[in-house]
Design an enzyme around this catalytic site. Sequence first.
Site, PDB file in Angstrom:
ATOM      1  N   ASP A 171       0.848  -1.204   0.000  1.00  0.00           N
ATOM      2  CA  ASP A 171       0.000   0.000   0.000  1.00  0.00           C
ATOM      3  C   ASP A 171       0.882   1.253   0.000  1.00  0.00           C
ATOM      4  O   ASP A 171       1.861   1.349   0.749  1.00  0.00           O
ATOM      5  CB  ASP A 171      -0.864  -0.050   1.288  1.00  0.00           C
ATOM      6  CG  ASP A 171      -1.886   1.047   1.353  1.00  0.00           C
ATOM      7  OD1 ASP A 171      -3.078   0.748   1.159  1.00  0.00           O
ATOM      8  OD2 ASP A 171      -1.497   2.198   1.606  1.00  0.00           O
ATOM      9  N   ASN A 179      -2.816  13.181  -3.177  1.00  0.00           N
ATOM     10  CA  ASN A 179      -3.971  13.653  -3.959  1.00  0.00           C
ATOM     11  C   ASN A 179      -4.394  15.052  -3.517  1.00  0.00           C
ATOM     12  O   ASN A 179      -4.651  15.923  -4.344  1.00  0.00           O
ATOM     13  CB  ASN A 179      -5.164  12.709  -3.751  1.00  0.00           C
ATOM     14  CG  ASN A 179      -5.150  11.532  -4.715  1.00  0.00           C
ATOM     15  OD1 ASN A 179      -4.636  11.647  -5.815  1.00  0.00           O
ATOM     16  ND2 ASN A 179      -5.708  10.421  -4.297  1.00  0.00           N
ATOM     17  N   HIS A 184      -5.618  14.880  -8.306  1.00  0.00           N
ATOM     18  CA  HIS A 184      -5.741  13.470  -8.690  1.00  0.00           C
ATOM     19  C   HIS A 184      -4.892  13.095  -9.898  1.00  0.00           C
ATOM     20  O   HIS A 184      -4.483  11.945 -10.040  1.00  0.00           O
ATOM     21  CB  HIS A 184      -7.212  13.105  -8.918  1.00  0.00           C
ATOM     22  CG  HIS A 184      -7.875  12.602  -7.678  1.00  0.00           C
ATOM     23  ND1 HIS A 184      -8.282  11.304  -7.527  1.00  0.00           N
ATOM     24  CD2 HIS A 184      -8.157  13.237  -6.514  1.00  0.00           C
ATOM     25  CE1 HIS A 184      -8.796  11.160  -6.322  1.00  0.00           C
ATOM     26  NE2 HIS A 184      -8.745  12.328  -5.686  1.00  0.00           N
ATOM     27  N   ASP A 188      -2.622   9.972  -9.893  1.00  0.00           N
ATOM     28  CA  ASP A 188      -2.624   8.866 -10.868  1.00  0.00           C
ATOM     29  C   ASP A 188      -1.214   8.594 -11.385  1.00  0.00           C
ATOM     30  O   ASP A 188      -0.805   7.437 -11.532  1.00  0.00           O
ATOM     31  CB  ASP A 188      -3.534   9.206 -12.062  1.00  0.00           C
ATOM     32  CG  ASP A 188      -5.003   9.072 -11.705  1.00  0.00           C
ATOM     33  OD1 ASP A 188      -5.295   8.612 -10.588  1.00  0.00           O
ATOM     34  OD2 ASP A 188      -5.852   9.430 -12.548  1.00  0.00           O
ATOM     35  N   GLU A 214      -5.262   2.144  -3.795  1.00  0.00           N
ATOM     36  CA  GLU A 214      -3.799   2.204  -3.803  1.00  0.00           C
ATOM     37  C   GLU A 214      -3.195   0.938  -3.189  1.00  0.00           C
ATOM     38  O   GLU A 214      -2.076   0.925  -2.712  1.00  0.00           O
ATOM     39  CB  GLU A 214      -3.316   3.497  -3.125  1.00  0.00           C
ATOM     40  CG  GLU A 214      -3.221   3.491  -1.607  1.00  0.00           C
ATOM     41  CD  GLU A 214      -4.546   3.386  -0.862  1.00  0.00           C
ATOM     42  OE1 GLU A 214      -5.557   2.950  -1.444  1.00  0.00           O
ATOM     43  OE2 GLU A 214      -4.539   3.716   0.328  1.00  0.00           O
TER      44      GLU A 214
HETATM   45  N1  LIG Z   1      -5.444   9.622  -7.811  1.00  0.00           N
HETATM   46  C1  LIG Z   1      -5.995   8.458  -7.426  1.00  0.00           C
HETATM   47  N2  LIG Z   1      -6.324   8.281  -6.131  1.00  0.00           N
HETATM   48  C2  LIG Z   1      -6.829   7.108  -5.746  1.00  0.00           C
HETATM   49  C3  LIG Z   1      -7.037   6.048  -6.645  1.00  0.00           C
HETATM   50  N3  LIG Z   1      -7.543   4.982  -5.960  1.00  0.00           N
HETATM   51  C4  LIG Z   1      -7.653   5.371  -4.670  1.00  0.00           C
HETATM   52  N4  LIG Z   1      -7.215   6.644  -4.509  1.00  0.00           N
HETATM   53  C5  LIG Z   1      -7.138   7.461  -3.305  1.00  0.00           C
HETATM   54  O1  LIG Z   1      -6.251   6.855  -2.393  1.00  0.00           O
HETATM   55  C6  LIG Z   1      -6.472   7.453  -1.114  1.00  0.00           C
HETATM   56  C7  LIG Z   1      -6.246   6.437  -0.021  1.00  0.00           C
HETATM   57  O2  LIG Z   1      -6.308   7.082   1.184  1.00  0.00           O
HETATM   58  P1  LIG Z   1      -6.260   6.357   2.589  1.00  0.00           P
HETATM   59  O3  LIG Z   1      -6.928   5.037   2.508  1.00  0.00           O
HETATM   60  O4  LIG Z   1      -6.740   7.345   3.604  1.00  0.00           O
HETATM   61  O5  LIG Z   1      -4.754   6.016   2.798  1.00  0.00           O
HETATM   62  P2  LIG Z   1      -3.445   6.901   2.780  1.00  0.00           P
HETATM   63  O6  LIG Z   1      -3.675   8.355   2.688  1.00  0.00           O
HETATM   64  O7  LIG Z   1      -2.573   6.297   1.727  1.00  0.00           O
HETATM   65  O8  LIG Z   1      -2.845   6.619   4.207  1.00  0.00           O
HETATM   66  P3  LIG Z   1      -2.100   5.326   4.733  1.00  0.00           P
HETATM   67  O9  LIG Z   1      -2.543   4.156   3.878  1.00  0.00           O
HETATM   68  O10 LIG Z   1      -2.540   5.160   6.138  1.00  0.00           O
HETATM   69  O11 LIG Z   1      -0.642   5.583   4.614  1.00  0.00           O
HETATM   70  C8  LIG Z   1      -7.895   8.000  -1.143  1.00  0.00           C
HETATM   71  O12 LIG Z   1      -7.824   9.406  -1.079  1.00  0.00           O
HETATM   72  C9  LIG Z   1      -8.420   7.571  -2.511  1.00  0.00           C
HETATM   73  O13 LIG Z   1      -9.259   8.542  -3.090  1.00  0.00           O
HETATM   74  C10 LIG Z   1      -6.696   6.279  -8.027  1.00  0.00           C
HETATM   75  O14 LIG Z   1      -6.842   5.425  -8.916  1.00  0.00           O
HETATM   76  N5  LIG Z   1      -6.173   7.482  -8.346  1.00  0.00           N
END
Ligand SMILES: Nc1nc2c(ncn2[C@@H]2O[C@H](COP(=O)(O)OP(=O)(O)OP(=O)(O)O)[C@@H](O)[C@H]2O)c(=O)[nH]1
Length: 295
Positions: A171, A179, A184, A188, A214
């Site tokens: 992850d 983001n 975004h 991406d 992610e």
């Molecule tokens: N740009 C983009 N963002 C994505 C995609 N898939 C998921 N996300 C974003 O990934 C983010 C994941 O956030 P969290 O689950 O809070 O995790 P994090 O900020 O990485 O924090 P930790 O995992 O605790 O380190 C969310 O804001 C989703 O909107 C994608 O395909 N593109």
Amino acid sequence: MPVEDAQIEQAIQHLDGAKRSHFLWTQRLLRLALLGGEPQADLLAVDAAQRCAFGHWLTHEAGLLAQVAPEVHRQLCELHGQMHGAAREVGLSILARQVAPAALDAFEQLQERLIGLIDAGRMRLLEVQNLKNLHDPLTGLPQRRLLQDAFGQFRKRCQRDGRQPFLAMIDLDRFKSINDRFGHGIGDRALCHMVDTLSAVLREDEALFRFGGEEFVQLIAARDGREAACAVRRGLERLRHAPLALPDGGQLQMTLTAGLVAVGEQEGLDEALARADAALYRGKQDGRDRCVLAV
Ligand SMILES: Nc1nc2c(ncn2[C@@H]2O[C@H](COP(=O)(O)OP(=O)(O)OP(=O)(O)O)[C@@H](O)[C@H]2O)c(=O)[nH]1
């Protein structure tokens, strides 16, 4: 160049239409033979293959078919012209009231081969469509739906090679803040950069999947936990030293956290994923940027 679903569907429609319209040729010839009368001009035209809508499509618009099935496309172009030539011969022999079995044989054989080629092209387009739907359009990685099958095959391979199957849930750290800070679009690009970086250090027998958002899953065949953890850490290390270049000239440093499990002999995919997720969670709690091997 990415292939759009609409492009594939359009190509399939053209192939279906061609099958129907070439079947109608047989009906027209039969009517002419039984009822007599003047054949329509296009039947006897020397350039019938070019006048035909399918012929036009094949020559000018079938780029996608030529790309995914070049040999089928090449043979279709060739056979289509020959088939119209044979239909013309049959039409002329009917008009001349001369029995011409050779012309009829040629027409039937070409018609049959043409239909076979149309079916082969259609099948290839469907394969491309299926594969496309099973892959993540952003990163190109196989998606979660492909993991189940791949996991079964991976276990068998490990057993055959006398190695242990491992599964890692990986992850991107603090991706939400990437983001939020850069938008975004950059988010991406960060995901693609991460996938490219990890893919570059994957071994032949390791596979990477986009599990969702992610989160990514890596399958690793190793002698023991140490070796498996080394394989995962190789990716983490590489990304740590390969920041993404930003449009403003800056650099975006990214880190990953991974939860790694040795898959038990009787353990199913869901169970292994749940344990890997728990190990990942521990890694996040302990400060991120690490690989945690579940004990
Ligand atoms: N740009 C983009 N963002 C994505 C995609 N898939 C998921 N996300 C974003 O990934 C983010 C994941 O956030 P969290 O689950 O809070 O995790 P994090 O900020 O990485 O924090 P930790 O995992 O605790 O380190 C969310 O804001 C989703 O909107 C994608 O395909 N593109």
